[in-house]
Motif scaffolding. Structure first.
Motif, PDB file in Angstrom:
ATOM      1  N   PRO A  15      -6.057 -48.293 -33.428  1.00  0.00           N
ATOM      2  CA  PRO A  15      -5.240 -48.424 -34.654  1.00  0.00           C
ATOM      3  C   PRO A  15      -5.189 -47.127 -35.461  1.00  0.00           C
ATOM      4  O   PRO A  15      -5.945 -46.188 -35.176  1.00  0.00           O
ATOM      5  CB  PRO A  15      -5.984 -49.511 -35.435  1.00  0.00           C
ATOM      6  CG  PRO A  15      -7.400 -49.426 -34.969  1.00  0.00           C
ATOM      7  CD  PRO A  15      -7.343 -48.997 -33.544  1.00  0.00           C
ATOM      8  N   THR A  16      -4.326 -47.107 -36.447  1.00  0.00           N
ATOM      9  CA  THR A  16      -4.279 -45.961 -37.355  1.00  0.00           C
ATOM     10  C   THR A  16      -5.578 -45.939 -38.169  1.00  0.00           C
ATOM     11  O   THR A  16      -6.072 -46.981 -38.612  1.00  0.00           O
ATOM     12  CB  THR A  16      -3.069 -46.114 -38.308  1.00  0.00           C
ATOM     13  OG1 THR A  16      -1.893 -46.265 -37.509  1.00  0.00           O
ATOM     14  CG2 THR A  16      -2.930 -44.905 -39.216  1.00  0.00           C
ATOM     15  N   ALA A  55      -4.898 -41.599 -34.992  1.00  0.00           N
ATOM     16  CA  ALA A  55      -5.388 -42.789 -34.277  1.00  0.00           C
ATOM     17  C   ALA A  55      -6.904 -42.848 -34.420  1.00  0.00           C
ATOM     18  O   ALA A  55      -7.588 -41.824 -34.327  1.00  0.00           O
ATOM     19  CB  ALA A  55      -5.004 -42.709 -32.804  1.00  0.00           C
ATOM     20  N   LYS A  62       2.288 -46.827 -35.678  1.00  0.00           N
ATOM     21  CA  LYS A  62       1.006 -46.157 -35.389  1.00  0.00           C
ATOM     22  C   LYS A  62       1.206 -44.926 -34.495  1.00  0.00           C
ATOM     23  O   LYS A  62       0.639 -43.865 -34.739  1.00  0.00           O
ATOM     24  CB  LYS A  62       0.082 -47.189 -34.733  1.00  0.00           C
ATOM     25  CG  LYS A  62      -0.853 -46.678 -33.673  1.00  0.00           C
ATOM     26  CD  LYS A  62      -1.760 -47.764 -33.169  1.00  0.00           C
ATOM     27  CE  LYS A  62      -1.432 -48.307 -31.795  1.00  0.00           C
ATOM     28  NZ  LYS A  62      -1.515 -47.375 -30.694  1.00  0.00           N
ATOM     29  N   ASN A 113       0.780 -41.000 -35.427  1.00  0.00           N
ATOM     30  CA  ASN A 113      -0.126 -40.209 -34.610  1.00  0.00           C
ATOM     31  C   ASN A 113       0.565 -38.913 -34.136  1.00  0.00           C
ATOM     32  O   ASN A 113      -0.003 -37.819 -34.205  1.00  0.00           O
ATOM     33  CB  ASN A 113      -0.552 -41.093 -33.426  1.00  0.00           C
ATOM     34  CG  ASN A 113      -1.643 -40.481 -32.596  1.00  0.00           C
ATOM     35  OD1 ASN A 113      -2.118 -39.387 -32.874  1.00  0.00           O
ATOM     36  ND2 ASN A 113      -2.047 -41.179 -31.565  1.00  0.00           N
TER      37      ASN A 113
END
Ligand code: NAI
Ligand code: UGA
Length: 469
Positions: free
Chosen positions: A94-95, A106, A280, A284
């Motif tokens: 996930p972020t 990430a 996300k 990233n």
């Protein structure tokens, strides 16, 4: 090199369906999917296949055939690692919600934990396959951990990103446009790549199995998602222009999509893209570009997210403005909460943000979604931390029957494009809602003329207000 035992760490939306299809097509390979989430593993092992933790058309049938034959679900992570020659890492990325890169980069802590666990347990050589979506050059970090904390055994790293979309996961896995495998450019690297090619080649034509270097493979996954999301933001930007000019975004999509250089897919205007990955992965990508000092590249891609946030906000604002500038105390029914049809996944669903904006305006929301649980909906709202859980439960109700959900509503808003919404008896719904009866179609799935003939004030993304009067 013939692989006999595979372990997959992470029994989620990717690990579960991907390994189920791999097992289905390779009955001579034993595949064990492991997870630290006991409830999830128990659900995968449930005798009643309706209780699988993930809803995907066709998944039940695949699991039924392979489970117990050569597909196993377990919480015994170390045992499965030990027994496997090839280990897929399919954990969540996930972020980051803390520290450096918060809100952009990430979070690789689950990847690192998996790598450390493999290093600790391995007593024989292993092939480690990155299945999770990762920042470019993560394979370097994984290799460092494995080589410096392991028991002296040899590790080869492959990147094998997954391109399935939720709701069509099984079909996408059975008939992928391509499979991408990145590996080290060396003799051992090529042997390792070929071991994985052989597994996919049991059902996928070799020309569709693309092999590259590690970094191209890792980066291609982020780029594919960025390009797909960019198309949605591009058409959503045009939807706003359509609304003020009298053009119709469906007609524009069709007209441009017939140009073979543009193509017809991913041109459906919507209330905004959701899902666990588009946002996300673009964040990233933006973070990676910034970290190399490529500010113009970063700004270019960030705009895809900015446009998407704008689309969600303006959908909510339009509801308020059409309901005479106030929704305070008014019942607004949401049809759909999932981020797209045919999935029970709600991660980053536009519905969450539209609901939050309307709750800030003191609306009273009733939600119906055919596959999403009440518990999940409240968890999504509570996660935003905008108001207390008690307040969320007071202002938002979940109803498991659509006609009941629509009764006495000041407006019905369509947030997900579930097929059943098109089939509803809209004349019946018209009689039970407050007049004037408003429908806000965030997915452009209903027939506007039909809705207007019934008597609705029908308002859809990308359709001109000029035609609505
Ligand atoms: N959801 C999707 O449609 C797609 C996701 N991806 C990527 O695949 C990866 C996984 O995504 P999802 O399956 O959606 O996530 P998910 O959250 O559904 O599943 C991940 C699972 O990994 C487990 N896990 C985490 N750390 C663990 C550990 N140390 N040991 C054992 N289990 C552990 C979690 O408990 C969870 O069940 C992400 O990198 C995502 O970006 C790629 C393509 C499609
Ligand atoms: O990495 C991932 O997680 C996956 O992300 C997406 O798959 P997914 O998010 O499951 O679903 P999509 O079909 O891509 O839809 C994403 C969002 O865009 C929206 N969308 C899609 C297409 C379109 O024309 N318009 C539109 O608004 C959908 O409603 C949904 O909210 C990609 O399509 C997959 O290839 C990728 O593997």
């Amino acid at each position: 090199m013939k692989i006999k035992n595979i372990c997959c760490i992470g029994a989620g939306y990717v690990g579960g369906p991907t390994m189920a299809v791999l097992a289905l097509k390779n009955p001579d390979i034993n595949i064990t999917i492991v997870d630290i989430n006991e409830a999830r593993i128990a659900a995968w092992n449930d005798n009643d296949l309706n209780n699988l933790p993930i809803y995907e058309p066709g998944l039940k049938e695949v699991v039924q055939e392979a489970r117990g034959r050569n597909l196993f679900f377990s919480t015994e992570v170390e045992k499965a690692i030990d027994e496997a020659e090839m280990i897929f890492i399919s954990v969540n990325t996930p972020t980051k919600t803390y520290g450096k890169g918060k809100g952009m980069a990430a979070d690789l802590k689950y990847i690192e934990l998996s790598a450390r666990q493999i290093a600790k347990v391995a007593t024989t050589d292993k092939i480690v396959v990155e299945k999770s979506t990762l920042p470019v050059r993560t394979a370097q970090a994984i290799k460092n951990i494995l080589d410096h904390t392991g028991n002296g055994v040899k590790f080869q790293i492959l990147s094998n990103p997954e391109f399935l979309a939720e709701g069509t996961a099984v079909q996408d896995l059975l008939n992928p446009d391509r499979v991408l495998i990145g590996g080290e450019n060396s003799k051992e690297g090529n042997e390792t790549i070929n071991a994985l090619v052989d597994i996919y080649a049991t059902w996928i034509p070799k020309e569709q199995i693309l092999t590259t270097n590690l970094w191209s493979s890792e980066l291609s996954k982020l780029v594919a998602n960025a390009f797909l999301a960019q198309r949605v933001s591009s058409i959503n930007a045009i939807s706003e222009l359509c609304e003020v000019t009298g053009a119709d975004v469906s007609e524009v999509s069709k007209a441009i999509g017939m140009d073979s250089r543009i193509g017809p897919k991913f041109l459906k205007a919507s209330v905004g893209f959701g899902g666990s990955c588009f946002q996300k992965d673009i964040l990233n990508l933006v973070y990676i570009a910034k970290s190399y000092g490529l500010n113009e590249v970063a700004d270019y891609w960030e705009q895809v997210i900015i446009m998407n946030d704008h689309q969600k906000n303006r959908f909510a604002e339009n509801i308020v403005s059409k309901l005479y500038n106030t929704v305070s105390g008014k019942k607004i029914t949401f049809l759909g909460w999932a981020f797209k049809k045919d999935t029970n996944d709600t991660r980053e669903s536009a519905a969450i943000y539209v609901a939050d904006a309307l709750l800030n305006e003191e609306a009273e929301i009733t939600v119906y979604d055919p596959k999403v649980s009440e518990e999940r909906i409240y968890e999504d709202l509570d996660y935003l931390n905008t108001r207390s859980p008690e307040e969320n439960r007071r202002l938002l109700k979940v109803v498991m029957e659509p006609y009941h959900a629509c009764e006495k509503a000041h407006a019905v808003a369509i947030l997900t494009e579930w097929d059943e919404f098109v089939e509803y008896d809209w004349e019946n719904i018209y009689t039970s809602v407050i007049k004037p009866a408003f429908v806000f179609d965030g997915r452009r799935i209903l027939d506007g003329q039909f809705m207007k003939d019934i008597g609705f004030q029908y308002d859809a993304i990308g359709v001109s207000i000029l035609n609505n009067i």
